[in-house]
Write an enzyme that holds these catalytic residues in place. Sequence first.
Site, PDB file in Angstrom:
ATOM      1  CE  LYS A 169      -4.339  -1.920   1.568  1.00 24.67           C
ATOM      2  NZ  LYS A 169      -5.443  -1.931   2.560  1.00 24.67           N
ATOM      3  NE  ARG A 193      -7.672  -8.716   0.526  1.00 19.98           N
ATOM      4  CZ  ARG A 193      -7.374  -7.813  -0.412  1.00 19.98           C
ATOM      5  NH1 ARG A 193      -6.417  -6.915  -0.195  1.00 19.98           N
ATOM      6  NH2 ARG A 193      -8.029  -7.794  -1.556  1.00 19.98           N
TER       7      ARG A 193
END
Length: 279
Positions: free
Chosen positions: A226, A261
């Site tokens: 991210k 994840r």
Amino acid sequence: MKHIVLKDGTIKEFSKKMDFMGIINVTDNSFYSGSRTYNTDDAIKRAEKLIEEGATFLDIGGESTRPGSDPVDVEDEINRVCPVIKEIKRLYPEILLSVDTYRAKTALAAIENGVDIINDISGLTFDENMVKVIAETKVPLILMHIKGKPKTMHVKPHYDNVVKEVYEFLEKQINYAYENGVEKNKIIIDLGIGFGKNAEHNIELLKNISYFDSLNLPHLLAVSRKKFIGRTLNHEDAADRLFGTIGISVYARTKGIEIARVHDVKENLEAVRMVEEFI
């Protein structure tokens, strides 16, 4: 030991070893190109790779929720994810599949095609019918915090106290789920790193991740590649954020997080497994 109860009554226990959820995006615009698949055959090949690398879960998404993204039509989403879910379940019946959707109609179609878990980025706030689908089908739910909608969530997000406000949202939505028929042992929490939060908010949540232990639910952490990792390490391209992701996975394991994840299962899993030898 924390656990969830699957729709068939099977119990999935979370042990001292972290579980990994591999990401499969049946889209052409997810923020990291390495997770994109363009048809069912591509998705199956990616699923095979992630399972070989040690994934316990696979998360199938048919709509990008990257910052600034536009929603897709619900029928398009269903047509993208359901053939993939059905074929993976046929080939790998032991793998646990989640569908990344906030739409009740997509969730129900995915369940009918064999999905095990609903991963709702809205925490049951975007579609009023989602809680009914979860309650009636008895599938587990990943309940995530978000502030705003994907299209605008990064336009100057503000919190007076991000840790407290995310906690209060999760607590409220957990109670809402229970009050509307969702059974105990059906919920996994997700802090929603990057969803309506700037880099400082994300770091503050991660620094205080143990604060959420009192919710006493399994915890999924989704930080893979991210933007805040890129900002911290000066990597604009998501392709360069693997090592930063691994660092957070290792940190999360030392804090007792049950599921990570990730786009890259092998690399994260091997780093975490090594650390687990010492904790």
